[in-house]
Scaffold this motif. Sequence first.
Motif, PDB file in Angstrom:
ATOM      1  N   LYS A 155      51.696  61.609 -23.961  1.00  0.00           N
ATOM      2  CA  LYS A 155      50.934  62.118 -25.096  1.00  0.00           C
ATOM      3  C   LYS A 155      49.901  63.136 -24.647  1.00  0.00           C
ATOM      4  O   LYS A 155      49.626  64.114 -25.345  1.00  0.00           O
ATOM      5  CB  LYS A 155      50.255  60.960 -25.839  1.00  0.00           C
ATOM      6  CG  LYS A 155      51.220  60.104 -26.645  1.00  0.00           C
ATOM      7  CD  LYS A 155      50.501  59.227 -27.666  1.00  0.00           C
ATOM      8  CE  LYS A 155      49.606  58.203 -26.980  1.00  0.00           C
ATOM      9  NZ  LYS A 155      48.976  57.299 -27.967  1.00  0.00           N
ATOM     10  N   GLN A 156      49.321  62.896 -23.462  1.00  0.00           N
ATOM     11  CA  GLN A 156      48.352  63.859 -22.941  1.00  0.00           C
ATOM     12  C   GLN A 156      49.008  65.221 -22.707  1.00  0.00           C
ATOM     13  O   GLN A 156      48.415  66.274 -22.954  1.00  0.00           O
ATOM     14  CB  GLN A 156      47.753  63.358 -21.617  1.00  0.00           C
ATOM     15  CG  GLN A 156      46.969  62.064 -21.737  1.00  0.00           C
ATOM     16  CD  GLN A 156      47.837  60.867 -21.388  1.00  0.00           C
ATOM     17  OE1 GLN A 156      48.965  60.732 -21.867  1.00  0.00           O
ATOM     18  NE2 GLN A 156      47.311  59.974 -20.553  1.00  0.00           N
ATOM     19  N   MET A 157      50.248  65.186 -22.228  1.00  0.00           N
ATOM     20  CA  MET A 157      50.985  66.432 -21.976  1.00  0.00           C
ATOM     21  C   MET A 157      51.237  67.178 -23.285  1.00  0.00           C
ATOM     22  O   MET A 157      51.069  68.409 -23.356  1.00  0.00           O
ATOM     23  CB  MET A 157      52.300  66.104 -21.279  1.00  0.00           C
ATOM     24  CG  MET A 157      53.145  67.290 -20.893  1.00  0.00           C
ATOM     25  SD  MET A 157      54.580  66.740 -19.918  1.00  0.00           S
ATOM     26  CE  MET A 157      55.503  68.274 -19.754  1.00  0.00           C
ATOM     27  N   VAL A 158      51.652  66.452 -24.327  1.00  0.00           N
ATOM     28  CA  VAL A 158      51.884  67.059 -25.636  1.00  0.00           C
ATOM     29  C   VAL A 158      50.599  67.704 -26.156  1.00  0.00           C
ATOM     30  O   VAL A 158      50.603  68.843 -26.645  1.00  0.00           O
ATOM     31  CB  VAL A 158      52.411  66.014 -26.638  1.00  0.00           C
ATOM     32  CG1 VAL A 158      52.511  66.611 -28.040  1.00  0.00           C
ATOM     33  CG2 VAL A 158      53.762  65.491 -26.188  1.00  0.00           C
ATOM     34  N   LYS A 159      49.504  66.972 -26.061  1.00  0.00           N
ATOM     35  CA  LYS A 159      48.219  67.487 -26.524  1.00  0.00           C
ATOM     36  C   LYS A 159      47.818  68.741 -25.762  1.00  0.00           C
ATOM     37  O   LYS A 159      47.314  69.712 -26.337  1.00  0.00           O
ATOM     38  CB  LYS A 159      47.143  66.394 -26.359  1.00  0.00           C
ATOM     39  CG  LYS A 159      45.763  66.793 -26.848  1.00  0.00           C
ATOM     40  CD  LYS A 159      44.762  65.655 -26.663  1.00  0.00           C
ATOM     41  CE  LYS A 159      43.378  66.050 -27.129  1.00  0.00           C
ATOM     42  NZ  LYS A 159      42.393  64.959 -26.923  1.00  0.00           N
ATOM     43  N   TRP A 160      48.057  68.750 -24.451  1.00  0.00           N
ATOM     44  CA  TRP A 160      47.714  69.906 -23.609  1.00  0.00           C
ATOM     45  C   TRP A 160      48.525  71.127 -24.016  1.00  0.00           C
ATOM     46  O   TRP A 160      47.990  72.239 -24.122  1.00  0.00           O
ATOM     47  CB  TRP A 160      47.970  69.549 -22.147  1.00  0.00           C
ATOM     48  CG  TRP A 160      47.635  70.639 -21.182  1.00  0.00           C
ATOM     49  CD1 TRP A 160      46.434  70.916 -20.622  1.00  0.00           C
ATOM     50  CD2 TRP A 160      48.555  71.604 -20.639  1.00  0.00           C
ATOM     51  NE1 TRP A 160      46.527  71.987 -19.767  1.00  0.00           N
ATOM     52  CE2 TRP A 160      47.826  72.433 -19.765  1.00  0.00           C
ATOM     53  CE3 TRP A 160      49.920  71.841 -20.820  1.00  0.00           C
ATOM     54  CZ2 TRP A 160      48.413  73.486 -19.067  1.00  0.00           C
ATOM     55  CZ3 TRP A 160      50.508  72.894 -20.132  1.00  0.00           C
ATOM     56  CH2 TRP A 160      49.762  73.697 -19.261  1.00  0.00           C
ATOM     57  N   VAL A 161      49.807  70.933 -24.279  1.00  0.00           N
ATOM     58  CA  VAL A 161      50.666  72.054 -24.680  1.00  0.00           C
ATOM     59  C   VAL A 161      50.194  72.628 -26.015  1.00  0.00           C
ATOM     60  O   VAL A 161      50.145  73.844 -26.202  1.00  0.00           O
ATOM     61  CB  VAL A 161      52.136  71.595 -24.780  1.00  0.00           C
ATOM     62  CG1 VAL A 161      53.001  72.690 -25.409  1.00  0.00           C
ATOM     63  CG2 VAL A 161      52.673  71.233 -23.404  1.00  0.00           C
TER      64      VAL A 161
END
Length: 578
Positions: A155-161
């Motif tokens: 989820k952190q990766m999605v938010k970062w993108v």
Amino acid sequence: MADEQKTAAPPSEAPPASAPATDAAAGADAGADGEAGPSKKALKKAEAKAKKEAEKAKRAAEREAATAAAKAKEDTEDKAKDNYGDREIVTLSAPKVALRDYNDDHIGKPVKLRAWVQNSRMQGAKMCFVELREIGDWSIQGVIAASPDGEPVSKQMVKWVGAISLESYVAVEATVQKPLDPVKSCRVSNYELHITKIYCIARGPEMLGLTMNASNAAISSFDVDGKMQELSVSDAAPGQSATLETHLENIIMHKRAPLQQAIQTVRENVRDLFAEYLKKNDFHSFEPPCLIGAASEGGANVFGLPYFGKSAYLAQSPQFYKQMEIAGGRKRVYCIGPVFRAENSNTPRHMTEFTGLDIEMEIEESYHEVIYTLEGVLKHIFRNLEERCKDEIALVRSIYPSEPFKLPEDGKEVRLTFAEGQKLLREEGPEEFRNVTDDEDMSTPQEKALGAIIRKKYGTDFYVLDKFPESARPFYAKEDPANPQVTNAYDFFMRGQEIMSGGQRINLPAELEARMRKKGVDPNASGLKEYVNVFRQGGCPPHGGGGIGLDRVVAFYLNLPNVQLAAYYPRTPSRLFP
């Protein structure tokens, strides 16, 4: 001692143990109402209920604490942390496949892509859609969704993108898949990328000076002699179109636009086709200097600069050097390079620096040999552009509408004398041109009016005017032996606008000197004397040629509203940057 005995309470009078609060309350109520309190059974039931509620609240608090601890652990332990982030150098193992090459064979297979983030949209907290533009208008939709166990996507990766700024440059590793429906906003509409790794190589600014939508729309206006000329073709929504000045002040976004890249591709192919045709016809290339010691046209419209205690100039044309090549025995030459004009002309068709496509060749029997060669190279360019740049031309015409460029059939080329062109204007042109004479040069409005007449009469946008008046041509233009009032000189036109001037040159030194004096040019002036002496060093064959403006060819072929749109970095009286 007697006093102490009076105040001390006897043991038998010690207060009774505290009764439960419920009993006390019940007793108080009973005393007040004079009635009996709740039964022991009711009191026990109430006590059990209270204990049950306390246990329930305790379990809820424990669950909340466990959830918070799990979230804290998740926040600190990102299983996908190595699959995203800011990195300048990125190595990915998947094969590189250009977007234009995607097909069904790639479905389900990993690929890597380096592209700009064109758009992004979060879908809740666990999914994000990004549009990735590789080059020109080649773009594809990327999808990144959090994995149930947080790997390879968290989820952190999605938010970062979702937080990557637009026009950032990224490297992506993903699997090619079919979307549920075609993605209309991307050129690659039948495939999408399911992203597993993404790294930001270079971040775009938080606020763009020119958005991609605006840079890829028709310009709204441009400056003409200090006045803004509005462009009717620009029908973009408010805020989605910009002036030419705004485009050039934000040159990177201007150049990234698929529209501008299409124009540049057409320009590149015009240049390549020019050289291709000439090489096949025994022409040799050479590089003339830009720094010269005298004004090459003998006029005042030159850029001068100090040169080690002397004066130097930027070349108005490679004319002298093309002639030197012919005198030097080359017979057929061409060159491609910058041309400088110190003319304070702020019009849609003028620049102070442009790219010239120049040729010069020996004349064996008639200067018409040069006209035929120039017609050949230009027809070669126009016919092959439609094939080589089909997609680019279609893209430009979707934004700047224009009719296809009309060419004459072989053997039916339109060649008129200057006098015949003026006669057409007098007979069939607008009222204001009914009195034009055969010894005056044509104005831009006259050229455009004649172009409209010729298109209607002959069905072509490409034609030649020959035999220009002697007064309208430079000192090196050869006069017609049968009529000294005109020269063996010509202009070529596209859509009613001049793209090339040329003609037969004077190759005999005595004739050249006489012609220079007639034009008020001193043949003994510095730089010009050396030019004349070239023809005394050895017999020079008759020759002629022409200089084509590359920027104009591109702009007029595509019917662009301003020639600056066809240049990489336009130079005008008001612009020296970027």
